[in-house]
Design an enzyme around this catalytic site. Structure first.
Site, short mmCIF file in Angstrom:
data_model
loop_
_atom_site.label_atom_id
_atom_site.label_comp_id
_atom_site.label_asym_id
_atom_site.label_seq_id
_atom_site.Cartn_x
_atom_site.Cartn_y
_atom_site.Cartn_z
N ASP A 133 0.80 -1.24 0.00
CA ASP A 133 0.00 0.00 0.00
C ASP A 133 0.83 1.28 0.00
OD1 ASP A 133 -2.61 -0.35 -0.39
OD2 ASP A 133 -3.25 -0.23 1.72
N LYS A 162 3.40 1.69 -4.91
CA LYS A 162 4.25 1.22 -6.01
C LYS A 162 3.50 1.23 -7.34
CE LYS A 162 4.98 -2.65 -3.70
NZ LYS A 162 4.35 -2.24 -2.42
N THR A 163 2.33 0.57 -7.32
CA THR A 163 1.58 0.44 -8.57
C THR A 163 1.11 1.81 -9.05
OG1 THR A 163 0.91 -1.76 -7.85
CG2 THR A 163 -0.35 -0.78 -9.65
N HIS A 167 2.58 -7.15 -0.19
CA HIS A 167 1.98 -7.97 0.87
C HIS A 167 2.97 -9.02 1.36
CE1 HIS A 167 -0.75 -10.59 3.00
NE2 HIS A 167 -1.79 -9.78 2.73
N1 LIG Z 1 -2.61 10.57 -1.38
C1 LIG Z 1 -1.89 9.74 -2.08
N2 LIG Z 1 -2.30 8.48 -2.17
C2 LIG Z 1 -1.54 7.65 -2.89
C3 LIG Z 1 -0.36 8.06 -3.54
N3 LIG Z 1 0.19 6.99 -4.16
C4 LIG Z 1 -0.63 5.96 -3.92
N4 LIG Z 1 -1.67 6.34 -3.15
C5 LIG Z 1 -2.74 5.48 -2.69
O1 LIG Z 1 -2.24 4.45 -1.88
C6 LIG Z 1 -2.98 3.25 -2.07
C7 LIG Z 1 -2.08 2.12 -2.39
O2 LIG Z 1 -1.45 2.34 -3.63
P1 LIG Z 1 -0.87 1.21 -4.51
O3 LIG Z 1 -0.17 1.86 -5.63
O4 LIG Z 1 -1.87 0.19 -4.85
O5 LIG Z 1 0.15 0.58 -3.49
P2 LIG Z 1 1.15 -0.63 -3.77
O6 LIG Z 1 2.42 -0.29 -3.14
O7 LIG Z 1 1.17 -0.94 -5.21
O8 LIG Z 1 0.44 -1.79 -2.96
P3 LIG Z 1 0.77 -3.37 -3.11
O9 LIG Z 1 1.08 -3.60 -4.52
O10 LIG Z 1 -0.42 -4.09 -2.68
O11 LIG Z 1 1.92 -3.61 -2.22
C8 LIG Z 1 -3.97 3.56 -3.15
O12 LIG Z 1 -5.23 3.82 -2.58
C9 LIG Z 1 -3.43 4.78 -3.83
O13 LIG Z 1 -4.41 5.60 -4.39
C10 LIG Z 1 0.03 9.43 -3.40
O14 LIG Z 1 1.06 9.87 -3.90
N5 LIG Z 1 -0.78 10.21 -2.66
MG LIG Z 2 0.87 -2.65 -6.14
#
Ligand SMILES: Nc1nc2c(ncn2[C@@H]2O[C@H](COP(=O)(O)OP(=O)(O)OP(=O)(O)O)[C@@H](O)[C@H]2O)c(=O)[nH]1
Ligand SMILES: [Mg+2]
Length: 610
Positions: free
Chosen positions: A10, A13-14, A61
């Site tokens: 969370d 990254k994505t 995760h």
């Molecule tokens: N406010 C804000 N929210 C963000 C930002 N980048 C990501 N998010 C939020 O953070 C949450 C997780 O983002 P992801 O990109 O799915 O996180 P991740 O690291 O890919 O998560 P996993 O792949 O499951 O490990 C989402 O609800 C995004 O909208 C940002 O720069 N600002």
């Molecule tokens: Mg991700």
């Protein structure tokens, strides 16, 4: 070039990959529903002045660390993502440890969600991140970003471009290898696999092998970033369409190779390093999960010293895997799920009870040890790129390095120079001994010498050839002897020779067989007869019968006279003319055919000699 993400769940990254590339890599319905990444995601990232990088997005995760390892293996650059509001979290540390174990030393750190924190907080998190990453990604730039406001995205791009521009491209003359991370079926195309090309190149229509199963397939097509390509290049994300295999034949963890010297293996030597804060002591035959390439298998790590720092070990894999010297791997426990160690393969094809090597050996030292362990069998030159972990071009120079202490024999076997010297001395001694035991013979037959040397036939032959080339040995009529040696008749043999000759003299044109002669004389005369033949005293007409030269000559003269004028003489006419019984006649005529006096026709023979 491949950029891989890393970081806690969370942390964004994505979202950051989408901000950079425009591609949402979370495609699965379950990923959408849960808002997390489960499978590896892939997207092309075009950077000004650099070209297109392949981006691998990994899940954060804790249950999917194995997927993260499969994604992080084979990447050139890391994009470590830390959410500015949360800071360093458990998988931040675990992913950093994995990057370090896999030898990924270069990357950028993005402090995401910049919009959620104030400057003071940001500065604190930055300090924390800097110290947590100091070991794994030393000197990595830290860029604060926000996918919401777009802040920092351009700066991140610029830093990625700078880093990518400084990387040395992978050697495309190296052996081709692609660890498969996905396999699927496309209607009309068939089986498609994807992965990062670790080394070498692969062209359309080439034949590949899929290890560990060892099935072969034809490359029907190559795609990179969605475009059809002529060939897949090293360090590129590639999709390969394969003809001749089903999707079940190419699961994640299998590997595409071309060259014959790749084998799936279950025994390896390795240098293993414990993760500093893993707080674990490896039991001597600990059973663990080993991640190498895109495969993950159970394995036993056999070692003597398994505490702190780096130690040497043998790894016994539950299932065969594809390994090359220099490959990095990650070791995890399954309960609890934890990354505890990693290391470098030092010998991919270790023998079952292979002795452990000291840690940290250089490639020349490792090859020297392989060569010395191989002894008289030698190390096949063709296996060196995989076994030593060098490109085929570098393998030549490596073999010639003084530290290896080896010689390339017959163009294909690498043999210890020390052993070759010992074999040379053994060959000299064997020749001298043979001469002593067989004073009437012209020397030792090459086959006898070859089998007497404790070495593979190619190596034994090479040693004998070297002896001949240097003049320390000589070959006469295929027999090998010392340069100044010739067969001699000593006292008792001289008497024996005299008796043999007088028996053959008096037997005239119907001489006794070797066995009969030995019986008459009361001693085996085979060696004497061979000696007398080399001296030109007797002639071997059939396997077991020698003639005195002058008697054979008179028979041949009579034969020539009987067949004068080119007449075709029947066997009975010849018998009449020569006055010998059929028992002698047939082998004699075959001898005449063999040496070119006569030719056999339908009803008789004609003279063709001089
Ligand atoms: N406010 C804000 N929210 C963000 C930002 N980048 C990501 N998010 C939020 O953070 C949450 C997780 O983002 P992801 O990109 O799915 O996180 P991740 O690291 O890919 O998560 P996993 O792949 O499951 O490990 C989402 O609800 C995004 O909208 C940002 O720069 N600002
Ligand atoms: Mg991700």
């Amino acid at each position: 070039m491949i950029l891989g993400t890393a970081g806690h769940i969370d942390h964004g990254k994505t979202t950051l990959v989408r901000a950079l590339t425009g591609v949402d890599t979370d495609r699965l319905p379950e990923e959408k529903r849960r808002g997390i990444t489960i499978e590896l995601g892939f997207a092309p990232l075009t950077l000004d002045g650099v070209g297109t990088l392949g981006v691998v997005d990994v899940p954060g995760h804790e249950a999917f660390v194995r997927t993260m390892v499969a994604g992080a293996t084979g990447i050139d650059l890391a994009l470590l993502v830390v959410a500015a509001d949360e800071g360093v979290m458990p998988q931040t540390r675990e992913h950093l440890a994995i990057l370090q174990l896999l030898g990924v030393r270069r990357g950028v750190i993005a402090l995401t969600k910049r919009d959620l924190v104030d400057d003071e907080w940001l500065a604190l998190v930055e300090d924390e991140v800097r110290s947590a990453s100091a070991q794994a990604l030393p000197g990595a730039a830290i860029v604060a970003t926000s996918a919401t406001t777009g802040e920092g995205i351009d700066a991140l791009r610029a830093e990625l471009a700078r880093l990518a521009g400084s990387l040395v491209p992978r050697d495309d003359s190296d052996l081709f290898r692609l660890p498969i991370d996905r396999a699927f079926t496309i209607k009309g195309t068939g089986t498609v696999v994807t992965g990062t090309v670790w080394s070498g190149r692969l062209s359309r229509d080439e034949t590949v092998r899929i290890l560990p199963g060892n099935k072969t397939a034809r490359v029907r097509g190559v795609q990179g970033h969605g475009a059809q390509l002529e060939r897949a290049l090293p360090g590129s994300r590639s999709a390969i369409a394969l003809a001749g295999v089903d999707v079940e034949d190419v699961p994640r963890g299998s590997t595409l190779v071309c060259d014959a010297d790749w084998h799936a293996t279950q025994h390896a030597r390795a240098d293993v390093t414990l993760v500093p804060d893993a707080d674990i002591e490896l039991r001597p035959r600990a059973w663990l999960r080993v991640h190498v390439g895109t495969s993950e298998v159970g394995a036993r790590i056999v070692t003597r010293a398994a505490s702190g720092g780096t130690f040497a070990a043998r790894i016994i894999f539950d299932q065969a895997v594809v390994l090359r010297a220099g490959d990095r791997f990650v070791v995890r426990t399954s309960a609890p799920l934890n990354t505890i160690a990693g290391g470098v393969i030092t010998d991919p094809y270790a023998l079952k009870r292979a002795k452990l090597w000291p840690v940290g050996l250089g490639v020349a030292d490792r090859l020297a040890r392989l060569v010395s362990e191989a002894g008289g069998q030698g190390v096949p030159f063709a296996s060196i790129p995989v076994r030593a972990g060098v490109s085929p071009v570098a393998a030549r120079a490596l073999v010639a390095e003084p530290a290896v202490g080896a010689e390339l024999v017959a163009g294909k076997l690498v043999v210890s120079r020390e052993l070759l010297q010992a074999l040379d001395a053994a060959a000299q001694a064997a020749v001298a001994e043979y001469q002593r035991m067989h004073p009437l013979e012209g020397g030792a037959p090459a086959q006898v010498l070859r089998t007497g040397l404790a070495a593979a036939p190619d190596i034994a032959d090479w040693v004998i050839q070297q002896g001949l080339a240097s003049g320390r040995l000589k070959s006469t009529s295929g027999l090998i002897h010392e340069p100044n040696w010739s067969p001699t008749l000593s006292g008792s043999n001289e008497l024996l020779a005299g008796r043999v000759l007088s028996e053959l003299d008096s037997a005239a044109i119907e001489p006794p067989s070797v066995q009969e002669l030995s019986g008459t004389i009361g001693e085996d005369v085979t060696a004497i007869l061979r000696y007398l033949e080399r001296q030109g005293e007797v002639v071997q007409v059939e396997a077991e019968r020698y003639y005195r030269v002058q008697h054979l000559k008179s028979l041949i003269d009579r034969l020539r006279a009987a067949m004068a004028g080119g007449v075709e003489a029947s066997p009975s006419e010849i018998r009449e003319a020569l006055g010998v019984s059929r028992k002698y006649l047939v082998p004699l005529l075959e001898y005449c055919d063999r040496v070119g006096y006569t030719n056999r026709h339908a009803n008789g023979r004609v003279w063709v000699g001089t």
